[in-house]
Enzyme design. Structure first.
Site, PDB file in Angstrom:
ATOM      1  N   ASP A 135       0.796  -1.239   0.000  1.00  0.00           N
ATOM      2  CA  ASP A 135       0.000   0.000   0.000  1.00  0.00           C
ATOM      3  C   ASP A 135       0.827   1.288   0.000  1.00  0.00           C
ATOM      4  O   ASP A 135       0.312   2.350  -0.325  1.00  0.00           O
ATOM      5  CB  ASP A 135      -0.914   0.039   1.245  1.00  0.00           C
ATOM      6  CG  ASP A 135      -1.874  -1.129   1.305  1.00  0.00           C
ATOM      7  OD1 ASP A 135      -2.157  -1.716   0.248  1.00  0.00           O
ATOM      8  OD2 ASP A 135      -2.341  -1.460   2.405  1.00  0.00           O
ATOM      9  N   GLY A 193      -0.842   5.206 -18.401  1.00  0.00           N
ATOM     10  CA  GLY A 193      -1.498   6.163 -19.295  1.00  0.00           C
ATOM     11  C   GLY A 193      -3.010   6.166 -19.124  1.00  0.00           C
ATOM     12  O   GLY A 193      -3.757   6.384 -20.086  1.00  0.00           O
ATOM     13  N   LYS A 219     -13.887  12.699 -25.570  1.00  0.00           N
ATOM     14  CA  LYS A 219     -13.908  13.552 -26.759  1.00  0.00           C
ATOM     15  C   LYS A 219     -12.946  13.094 -27.848  1.00  0.00           C
ATOM     16  O   LYS A 219     -13.276  13.010 -29.001  1.00  0.00           O
ATOM     17  CB  LYS A 219     -13.593  14.997 -26.356  1.00  0.00           C
ATOM     18  CG  LYS A 219     -14.853  15.784 -26.032  1.00  0.00           C
ATOM     19  CD  LYS A 219     -14.542  17.235 -25.768  1.00  0.00           C
ATOM     20  CE  LYS A 219     -15.627  17.792 -24.840  1.00  0.00           C
ATOM     21  NZ  LYS A 219     -15.072  18.636 -23.818  1.00  0.00           N
ATOM     22  N   HIS A 260      -6.222  -9.819  -5.052  1.00  0.00           N
ATOM     23  CA  HIS A 260      -4.993 -10.308  -4.418  1.00  0.00           C
ATOM     24  C   HIS A 260      -3.885 -10.666  -5.400  1.00  0.00           C
ATOM     25  O   HIS A 260      -2.754 -10.939  -4.968  1.00  0.00           O
ATOM     26  CB  HIS A 260      -5.320 -11.489  -3.497  1.00  0.00           C
ATOM     27  CG  HIS A 260      -6.103 -11.052  -2.292  1.00  0.00           C
ATOM     28  ND1 HIS A 260      -7.445 -10.769  -2.354  1.00  0.00           N
ATOM     29  CD2 HIS A 260      -5.717 -10.806  -1.013  1.00  0.00           C
ATOM     30  CE1 HIS A 260      -7.861 -10.383  -1.152  1.00  0.00           C
ATOM     31  NE2 HIS A 260      -6.837 -10.396  -0.325  1.00  0.00           N
TER      32      HIS A 260
HETATM   33  O1  F6P Z   1      -2.662  -3.878   3.462  1.00  0.00           O
HETATM   34  C1  F6P Z   1      -2.509  -4.714   2.374  1.00  0.00           C
HETATM   35  C2  F6P Z   1      -3.823  -5.041   1.745  1.00  0.00           C
HETATM   36  O2  F6P Z   1      -3.552  -5.812   0.598  1.00  0.00           O
HETATM   37  C3  F6P Z   1      -4.726  -3.855   1.437  1.00  0.00           C
HETATM   38  O3  F6P Z   1      -4.365  -3.209   0.242  1.00  0.00           O
HETATM   39  C4  F6P Z   1      -6.071  -4.499   1.398  1.00  0.00           C
HETATM   40  O4  F6P Z   1      -7.073  -3.584   1.737  1.00  0.00           O
HETATM   41  C5  F6P Z   1      -5.982  -5.576   2.425  1.00  0.00           C
HETATM   42  O5  F6P Z   1      -4.605  -5.843   2.611  1.00  0.00           O
HETATM   43  C6  F6P Z   1      -6.683  -6.863   2.046  1.00  0.00           C
HETATM   44  O6  F6P Z   1      -6.593  -7.744   3.112  1.00  0.00           O
HETATM   45  P1  F6P Z   1      -6.979  -9.287   3.095  1.00  0.00           P
HETATM   46  O7  F6P Z   1      -5.815 -10.034   2.536  1.00  0.00           O
HETATM   47  O8  F6P Z   1      -7.223  -9.600   4.500  1.00  0.00           O
HETATM   48  O9  F6P Z   1      -8.171  -9.440   2.195  1.00  0.00           O
END
Ligand code: F6P
Length: 330
Positions: A135, A193, A219, A260
């Site tokens: 993140d 982009g 546009k 994920h």
């Molecule tokens: O903090 C890492 C993260 O991948 C976030 O981007 C996301 O909101 C969260 O973990 C998802 O968590 P989990 O693996 O518990 O679904």
């Protein structure tokens, strides 16, 4: 005295919270730098959960062979409920002492480092944190371990989506992770982009969807890709697509949630190098008597960031980058 610089002989490592590519490179660097400096090392399985339950294994240099290129974490990870309780932390402290561990290196995101802060305060345990999260939402560091790899994963996916978006002349909302931060969405928008980035940091000020449509994003274009940071409050990309259906039905919008996939894969060279440097810096920090700090990188240099600053959530989005998305998508 427990865990002062002079008495640290054995260092425990754990990974906690959401995994991030480069965590293994960090585990390797911590382990080997520690052994190089004469410490013994123990791996704690499944984050704080393994500390509470005493799932602790001896680590040698060979324990971390052939992992620098692997995504995920060989130590496994968890979001431990027990460790959030005072009894859980007491049990963790007892297990740690029983295993002969004098200091900890914790690799994880804000939740993990907040846990480290509380634990360190309650039991006077020396802990050094490494920022391990895709993140990039920790304070005091320009980057976190895993962020660059996740960005690259997103960009690769968006390049593919562009092919189909332009063939069908469609609007795509691509939802990416970020917890409550927009770094992944914003920077992957620039790198791919994309026509816009919708991030939590701006959603309180303007209605980004109305802005996008009113700016006439189509546009001169036959497709549009909008990077959307996950946001449970607004429903993220799904919420926007629903609004398009209701408010702007002339557009044919599609949603892709990368999910994920963003957390996996072999770390980029940048993440491997960052993790290696930070892993070494964690051991140097303990040798210097530092405690309760996260290792960060600022202008290319390793820095110590107090846990309280690292988890304070006051990283601000660079507005110029947001403007850049607009300028480059005319
Ligand atoms: O903090 C890492 C993260 O991948 C976030 O981007 C996301 O909101 C969260 O973990 C998802 O968590 P989990 O693996 O518990 O679904």
């Amino acid at each position: 005295m427990f865990g002062t610089m002079a008495t640290i002989k054995c260092i425990g490592i754990l990974t906690s919270g959401g995994d991030a590519p480069g965590m293994n490179a960090a585990i390797r660097a911590v382990t080997r730098t520690a052994i190089y400096n004469g410490f013994t090392v123990k791996g704690i399985m499944r984050g704080y959960h393994g500390l509470v339950t005493g799932e602790i294994v001896d680590f040698r240099s060979k324990s971390v062979s052939n992992i620098i290129q692997q995504g995920g974490t060989i130590l496994k990870t968890a979001r431990s409920k027990e460790f959030r309780t005072a009894e859980g932390r007491r049990a963790a402290y007892e297990k740690m002492k029983a295993a002969g561990i004098d200091a900890l290196v914790v690799i994880g995101g804000d939740g993990s480092l907040s846990g480290a802060k509380t634990f360190a305060e309650e039991f006077d345990v020396p802990i050094v944190g490494l920022p391990g999260t895709i993140d990039n939402d920790l304070g005091g560091t320009d980057s976190t371990i895993g962020y660059d790899t996740a960005l690259n994963t997103i960009v690769e996916a968006v390049d593919k989506l562009r092919d189909t978006a332009s063939s069908h002349e469609r609007l795509f909302f691509v939802e990416v992770m970020g917890h409550t931060a927009g770094f992944l969405a914003l920077n992957s928008a620039i790198a791919s982009g994309a026509e816009a980035a919708i991030i939590p940091e701006i959603e309180t000020e303007v209605d980004p969807l109305a802005e996008l449509i009113n700016n006439g994003f189509r546009k001169s274009k036959n497709s549009a890709i909008v990077l959307v940071a996950e946001n449970p409050e607004t429903g993220g990309a799904m919420g926007l697509a629903q609004r398009i259906k209701e408010e702007f039905p002339q557009y044919d919008a599609r949603v892709t949630i990368l999910g994920h996939i963003q957390r996996g894969g072999s770390p980029t060279a940048i993440d491997r190098i960052l993790a290696s440097r930070m892993g070494e810096a964690a051991i140097e920090a303990l040798k210097e008597g530092q405690r309760n700090v996260m290792i960060g990188i600022k202008n290319g240099q390793m820095v110590y960031v107090p846990f309280s600053k690292a988890v304070a959530h006051n990283n601000s989005i660079n507005r110029a980058m947001l403007d850049l998305v607009k300028i480059l998508s005319i």
